[in-house]
Design a protein around this motif. Structure first.
Motif, short mmCIF file in Angstrom:
data_model
loop_
_atom_site.label_atom_id
_atom_site.label_comp_id
_atom_site.label_asym_id
_atom_site.label_seq_id
_atom_site.Cartn_x
_atom_site.Cartn_y
_atom_site.Cartn_z
N LEU A 36 0.83 -1.21 0.00
CA LEU A 36 0.00 0.00 0.00
C LEU A 36 0.87 1.27 0.00
N ASN A 37 1.89 1.24 -0.83
CA ASN A 37 2.88 2.34 -0.81
C ASN A 37 2.58 3.44 -1.83
N VAL A 38 1.29 3.59 -2.21
CA VAL A 38 0.92 4.54 -3.26
C VAL A 38 1.26 6.00 -2.90
N PHE A 39 1.30 6.34 -1.60
CA PHE A 39 1.58 7.73 -1.19
C PHE A 39 3.01 7.92 -0.68
N ALA A 40 3.86 6.87 -0.88
CA ALA A 40 5.21 6.92 -0.31
C ALA A 40 6.27 7.35 -1.32
N HIS A 41 5.88 7.58 -2.58
CA HIS A 41 6.83 7.97 -3.62
C HIS A 41 6.67 9.45 -3.96
N GLU A 42 7.67 9.96 -4.70
CA GLU A 42 7.55 11.35 -5.17
C GLU A 42 6.39 11.46 -6.17
N THR A 43 5.75 12.62 -6.20
CA THR A 43 4.61 12.84 -7.10
C THR A 43 5.08 12.71 -8.55
N ASN A 44 4.36 11.85 -9.33
CA ASN A 44 4.77 11.64 -10.73
C ASN A 44 3.65 11.93 -11.72
N VAL A 45 2.62 12.69 -11.27
CA VAL A 45 1.51 13.03 -12.17
C VAL A 45 1.50 14.53 -12.44
N ASP A 46 0.85 14.89 -13.57
CA ASP A 46 0.76 16.30 -13.94
C ASP A 46 -0.32 16.98 -13.08
N THR A 47 0.10 17.82 -12.17
CA THR A 47 -0.86 18.53 -11.30
C THR A 47 -1.04 19.98 -11.74
N ASN A 48 -0.64 20.29 -12.98
CA ASN A 48 -0.75 21.67 -13.46
C ASN A 48 -2.03 21.92 -14.26
N SER A 49 -2.80 20.85 -14.56
CA SER A 49 -4.04 21.03 -15.32
C SER A 49 -5.01 21.92 -14.53
#
Length: 771
Positions: A592-605
């Motif tokens: 369940l490590n989905v929130f343990a990595h650096e952000t890799n999605v485009d959050t600028n939309s």
């Protein structure tokens, strides 16, 4: 004759003169920019505009309270002045309306949706009442000069505003431009959009303001008048019924035509009124005594006093009792109505409608004969009274003619939220006008919550450049967001999309030290891992490690993650730190490590939907917290850029199921509000919200709440929290989808919202399985 009335009539007496041009019909001699008009010999008038209140849907107890408060307002009127209460109905100018509410095309691939939305708004506007109902209060008084009049209006203005605020009505003083607009819109119907009066420019050029507002022509006949291309008629209330319902004025002004109805009020000082009634009573008693003496002289000792004399005695005693023991005042009143129409036939039909309404209430309204010009000037909120037909009333009997009906929400630059269930006018809401912009959307499953939220998102996406962030626990918004050109971030245990729970932008948090706010967020995350809760030792260790992780970040520039936090916990000497690291292992090195990595999605939309439908039960609350934290980062960033953010959080009740997540979200809610963000919380479980102190405080402090159909237990709690009457509760009891109540500031307005089904937008917004 009563001295006060004699004085006012003497002051109002004017030499008769036939107007030689159209301008002379308007009885305004001089104006000042602050709204004071000279309307006679040393007679000055000032107009106030006050908002309607929800009298029609109030409970019996609330109506009684409003009635008493309105009576207090009438009692506060100065006996040395004439007060005019005016209800003005005017049709919305179609060009003006379209310019204000229709979405402009932008050639960005979304114009097909704008076309559909505009067509829906136009259809609703045509089907709606299309009338604006405004209420004015005009005070006119005779003073030696302008300075005295200005001081007088300053003194009484605060009193009028405070009495109306008790009723829940907002009152504003109108300046010259606003007051002249009322007259311009009446005299020049259909040209409202052209009004752009610049008083300073007129003064500079030496032009007369009347040239700008007067109609093209006036022609007064025996019982009607022609004004430009329009026909009009002035009527007055001739005979009053013994008993009048409080809905009389509301029904009288419920028309689809331009009209103005004015009640002129002349209050009489109580001492004079008592003296007058005592004299009348003495006269009645003398008549009865003389009659009895005459009967005795004829040896008729058993004669019964005639009914009319007995009735006069009874009524005089009741009137005296009202004045001396029930805080009533004697008032003289005069009711006039002016209606306008495009044709003579339409005028006759509208006149008949008014007469039928009056007859239904056992009153008689008749047209003024050969007094149409004087009647017109009396009915308009100018401040003159040229019709001498006065009726003696007490405060109570005058208060029955109350002008209130239902609150309208028609804000400039507002968003469409449906139609008013009572007046059938469009509801256009601009949350920027409220004290705070936080809002809630409440309703049982199937009541239209998600549809209402999507409708709002569509409007914001098509009409503004604001950012829109959506927390979507059920995967309902993805299709809509993609169609609007937004980004859907799907978060699950198996997803490649990651959001770093430790991200922190500049300006994060609510205080001077952002690390303290971040520490509170980390504590709420750990509380999700251990449902027994955290002890003081664990809290201290987490707080220490969070500070150390961000110290390292400032030194090295490497973005911290939950893995960094776990490593820091393992470095601590306490055994509790090892236990905390172990409990975090599943969410860092585990599955369940989905929130343990650096952000890799485009959050600028501009439009982002965080889809956590596949996240699973164990991670859902944690996911909601991390997404809320990511939203705080985006809001802080936008705030620095001067950009507004709209936030939609579905299934909000999940965040209030434990103490730390509730505290964190409560803090986040305040941050949203302070940083030009408009948060909207959506939930079907109102009971969960109300069982949390934080959530119920947020709910009661929110200025904007949309309530759709509610469960029985939720209705009771909401009624208690928001002071909703039984009559208003009926609008959220077994109501159709998309129908309910809107709490707008201190007002509660029932609404209906039905979106056309044969549109592409409906297919994007509906959540019904069959559709």
């Amino acid at each position: 004759m009563i001295k006060a009335l004699q004085t006012i009539q003497k002051q109002e007496k004017e030499d008769f003169s036939i107007p030689k041009n159209i301008q002379q019909v308007i009885p305004v001699q001089r104006i000042w920019t602050n709204g004071i008009f000279l309307v006679g010999k040393n007679k000055y008038a000032l107009t106030y505009k006050f908002s309607d209140i929800n009298y029609a849907v109030a409970s019996k107890e609330d109506k009684e309270a409003m009635f008493l408060d309105y009576s207090e307002l009438l009692n506060s009127f100065d006996s040395g002045a004439t007060t005019k209460i005016t209800v003005a109905l005017r049709r919305i100018n179609k060009k003006d309306f379209e310019k204000e509410i229709l979405l402009p095309f932008k050639q960005d691939g979304l114009d097909i949706y704008r076309q559909e939305y505009n067509q829906m708004l136009l259809d609703k506007a045509i089907g709606s009442n299309g009338m604006v109902r405004e209420i004015y209060l005009t005070v006119s008084v005779v003073k030696k000069n302008y300075e005295e009049a200005k001081n007088y209006f300053r003194r009484i203005g605060n009193d009028i505003v405070s009495h109306l605020s008790k009723l829940g009505s907002k009152c504003v003083e109108l300046d010259a431009k606003e007051k002249l607009r009322i007259l311009h819109d009446f005299y020049r119907i259909g040209e409202e959009v052209n009004y752009n009066l610049d008083i300073k420019d007129l003064m500079k050029k030496g032009h007369n303001f009347k040239d700008y507002i007067c109609p093209d022509g006036f022609s007064f006949k025996s019982d009607y008048f022609e004004m430009g291309k329009k026909f009009g008629r002035v009527l007055f209330l001739k005979d009053y019924a013994s008993y009048i319902k409080d809905s009389f004025i509301a029904e009288l002004t419920d028309m689809n035509q331009n009209m103005m109805m004015s009640i002129d009020v002349i209050p009489i000082p109580t001492d004079e009124a008592v003296r007058e009634v005592e004299n009348r009573l003495l006269g009645v008693e003398t008549n009865i005594t003389n009659w009895q003496r005459k009967q005795n002289a004829n040896n008729n000792f058993s004669a019964v006093i005639p009914y009319d004399m007995e009735q006069q005695r009874k009524e005089s005693k009741e009137f005296l009792d009202d004045l001396t023991t029930r805080d009533q005042r004697m008032m003289f009143a005069n009711l006039t109505i002016v209606i306008t129409a495009d044709t003579k036939e339409q005028l006759e039909a509208d006149t008949e409608t008014v007469l039928i309404t009056a007859r239904k209430h056992l009153c008689q309204i008749v047209p003024l004969k050969y007094q149409q010009m004087n009647g017109l000037n009396t009915a308009l909120p100018i401040g003159v009274r040229k019709i001498k037909n006065l009726r003696t009333l007490t405060t109570e009997s005058l208060a029955v003619l109350n002008p209130f009906r239902v609150q309208e929400i028609m804000d400039k630059g507002g968003i469409y939220y449906g139609e008013n269930a009572i007046s059938h006018n469009l509801i256009m809401v601009n949350k920027a006008n409220l004290l705070n912009q936080s809002s809630f959307l409440l309703g049982v499953p199937g009541s239209g919550k998600s549809f209402s939220a999507k409708e709002l998102i569509v409007f914001l996406a098509l009409s503004t450049e604001d950012d829109i962030l959506i927390c979507d626990p059920e995967g309902e918004y993805s299709a809509l967001v993609k169609a609007m050109g937004g980004e859907v971030i799907g978060i699950s245990a198996s997803s490649k999309d990651h959001i770093n729970a430790m991200d922190m932008t500049e300006g994060y948090g609510d205080g001077a030290n952002p690390v303290i706010d971040k520490s509170e967020f980390i504590l709420s995350l750990f509380e999700q891992l251990d449902k027994k809760g955290l002890g003081p030792k664990e809290k201290s260790i987490i707080d220490r490690c969070t500070a150390l992780v961000y110290d390292d970040y400032h030194k090295t520039g490497v973005i911290p993650t939950l893995m960094s936090l776990r490593e820091k916990l393992l470095e601590q000497p306490e055994k509790e730190a090892s236990e905390l690291a172990l409990s975090l292992e599943l969410f860092t090195n585990g599955s369940l490590n989905v929130f343990a990595h650096e952000t890799n999605v485009d959050t600028n939309s501009r439009i982002i939907s965080y889809d956590i439908y596949k996240l699973g039960k164990q991670l859902k609350t944690m996911g909601l917290l991390v997404i809320t934290d990511a939203m705080i980062n985006r809001v802080s960033e936008n705030y620095r850029k001067g950009k507004r953010t709209h936030i939609f959080i579905d299934e909000i009740h999940v965040l209030f199921e434990n103490e730390y997540s509730a505290t964190f979200f409560n803090s986040a809610w305040r941050q949203f509000r302070k940083r030009n963000a408009y948060p909207t919380a959506i939930t079907q479980n109102v009971e969960y919200l109300l069982s949390s102190v934080d959530a119920s405080t947020m709910l009661s402090n929110s200025e904007f709440i949309v309530m759709l159909n509610q469960a029985a237990s939720d209705r009771k709690e909401l009624a208690k929290l928001l002071n909703i009457s039984d009559e208003q509760m009926s609008y959220i009891t077994n109501s159709d989808a998309g129908c309910g109540l809107i709490k707008y500031g201190s007002s509660l307005v029932p609404f209906i919202n039905r979106f056309p089904k044969n549109t592409k937008l409906y297919k994007l917004m509906t959540t019904k399985p069959g559709e």
